[in-house]
Design an enzyme around this catalytic site. Structure first.
Site, PDB file in Angstrom:
ATOM      1  CE  LYS A  27      -3.444  -2.523  -0.311  1.00  0.00           C
ATOM      2  NZ  LYS A  27      -4.688  -3.075   0.724  1.00  0.00           N
TER       3      LYS A  27
HETATM    4  C1  LIG Z   1      -5.556  -4.224   0.699  1.00  0.00           C
HETATM    5  C2  LIG Z   1      -6.907  -3.998   0.978  1.00  0.00           C
HETATM    6  C3  LIG Z   1      -7.726  -4.566   1.800  1.00  0.00           C
HETATM    7  C4  LIG Z   1      -7.334  -5.471   2.768  1.00  0.00           C
HETATM    8  O1  LIG Z   1      -6.060  -4.914   3.641  1.00  0.00           O
HETATM    9  P1  LIG Z   1      -5.477  -6.095   4.273  1.00  0.00           P
HETATM   10  O2  LIG Z   1      -4.408  -5.294   5.073  1.00  0.00           O
HETATM   11  O3  LIG Z   1      -4.469  -6.801   3.205  1.00  0.00           O
HETATM   12  O4  LIG Z   1      -6.099  -6.991   5.147  1.00  0.00           O
HETATM   13  C5  LIG Z   1      -9.549  -4.202   1.767  1.00  0.00           C
HETATM   14  N1  LIG Z   1      -9.860  -3.368   0.985  1.00  0.00           N
HETATM   15  C6  LIG Z   1      -9.027  -3.187  -0.011  1.00  0.00           C
HETATM   16  C7  LIG Z   1      -9.620  -2.063  -1.186  1.00  0.00           C
HETATM   17  C8  LIG Z   1      -7.700  -3.183  -0.216  1.00  0.00           C
HETATM   18  O5  LIG Z   1      -6.825  -2.887  -1.410  1.00  0.00           O
END
Ligand SMILES: *Cc1c(COP(=O)(O)O)cnc(C)c1O
Length: 367
Positions: free
Chosen positions: A185
């Site tokens: 991210k």
């Molecule tokens: C990455 C992501 C998640 C989940 O996050 P995690 O930290 O991997 O559990 C949920 N929604 C979206 C849109 C994402 O990109």
């Protein structure tokens, strides 16, 4: 070779500071919910413009605990996007509620707010807009609709930390906003992590309890909760990175602007940045009917690229019992067939962007 994302390049640029922060946690002896988590919570609440932030174990848990704290329960309906990572709908199902999928806007890949109201029923409890690829959904319209029908709004801002609309940050619009610190991210840790932001004291307090076995007083439990806490090591690393987030997001925006210019005289559809919106390009996603050809040429050239996402959620095997058929949500299905994410990470240089764009354009001349 150009990867889709280069986390080692990011680490190399800040390794001294990161190593020092980790070393301090290790020698300090507090490893869960300590001073770094508290400081990060304050810093992120300040960054987003909310009163509270609560660190949890992942972005998925941020969504799960936020929805639960907002009262989503068995038998409720929650309206969300079919064109997102599975976790968005998974947490709704996990609470015994039902995800109701609303088709997307083909220009932004976010919820088409014109289609939302007809999906509201007596069972509808919440809306979960997803700020896909790093651009805030039409939140003014969504908040107005939510107020009219007395619905809760939990933003899935996992891809959008730092994005804004009319100067208001992603996560600060709804009753709660959820972030992921998954390594890829824009603000990523070195492991899993997540955070909920809110300006509602009750919701913040309930999430704090839920993440820690339903207690705020050791060994006295007022709720059935979870073990979903943020590690000190992750928080310490994230604090180092948060200081650079705006600079990194600007780096992504520069790359996006350059791609847009290079694709200007082609029939490649580039991302729409809605007026009043600040896109932070978690992904730079193009659209073309010859998507698979472009992907093949890039793969042969060792350029990283990816399809986010190849199968919309209403057509996933796990949701076949809802009875959705191909064609039901045509824009989500078309996006799944036609879109491709190109490298856009901040450390990418202009020559690399030009090289990638040339290969994409070249692919369209191939049979
Ligand atoms: C990455 C992501 C998640 C989940 O996050 P995690 O930290 O991997 O559990 C949920 N929604 C979206 C849109 C994402 O990109």
């Amino acid at each position: 070779m150009i990867p889709l994302l280069d986390l080692v390049a990011q680490y190399n640029a800040i390794s001294r500071e990161v190593n020092e922060a980790v070393q301090q946690v290790l020698s300090g002896g507090r490893y869960i919910l300590g001073p770094n988590v508290e400081a990060l919570e304050q810093e992120i609440a300040g960054y987003c413009g909310t009163d509270y932030a609560v660190g949890v174990a992942s972005g998925t848990d941020a969504l799960l605990l936020a929805l639960e704290a907002c009262g989503v329960k068995q038998g409720d309906e929650v309206i969300t996007s079919p064109y997102t990572f599975f976790a968005t709908a998974e947490v709704i199902s996990r609470l015994g509620a039902r995800p109701v999928f609303c088709d997307i806007n083909p220009d932004t890949y976010n919820l088409n707010t014109d289609l939302l109201e007809r999906l509201v029923t007596l069972r509808t409890r919440a809306i979960v807009p997803v700020h896909l690829y790093g651009q805030v959904t039409g939140m003014a319209e969504i908040m107005e609709l939510a107020r009219k029908h007395n619905l809760v709004v939990v933003e899935d801002a996992c891809q959008a930390m730092g994005a804004q609309q009319y100067g208001k940050k992603a996560g600060a619009w709804g009753d709660a906003g959820c972030f992921s610190f998954f390594p890829s991210k824009n603000l990523g840790g070195c492991g899993d992590g997540g955070m909920v932001v809110t300006s509602n004291a009750e919701i913040a307090a309930k999430i704090k309890k839920l993440r820690h076995h339903g207690t705020d007083k050791k060994y006295f439990h007022s709720l059935v909760g979870y073990n979903s806490r943020l590690d000190e090591i992750q928080a310490a690393i994230l604090r180092v990175k948060l200081k650079r987030l705006d600079e990194w997001n600007n780096g992504r925006r520069e790359k996006a602007t350059l791609y847009n210019r290079l694709f200007k005289d082609t029939d490649i559809v580039t991302p729409l940045e809605v007026p009043g919106s600040r896109h932070i390009y978690h992904q730079y996603v193009i659209r073309h009917i010859q998507r698979d050809k472009i992907m093949q040429i890039l793969q042969e050239t060792n350029i990283g690229c990816a399809v986010y996402y190849p199968l919309p959620l209403h057509l996933q095997e796990v949701y076949q019992n809802f009875g959705a058929k191909p064609g039901d949500l045509p824009e989500a299905e078309r996006a799944a067939r036609e879109t491709l994410a190109l490298p856009v990470f901040p450390e990418l240089n202009r020559a690399q962007v030009k090289f990638i764009a040339e290969k994409v354009i070249f692919a369209l001349t191939q049979k």
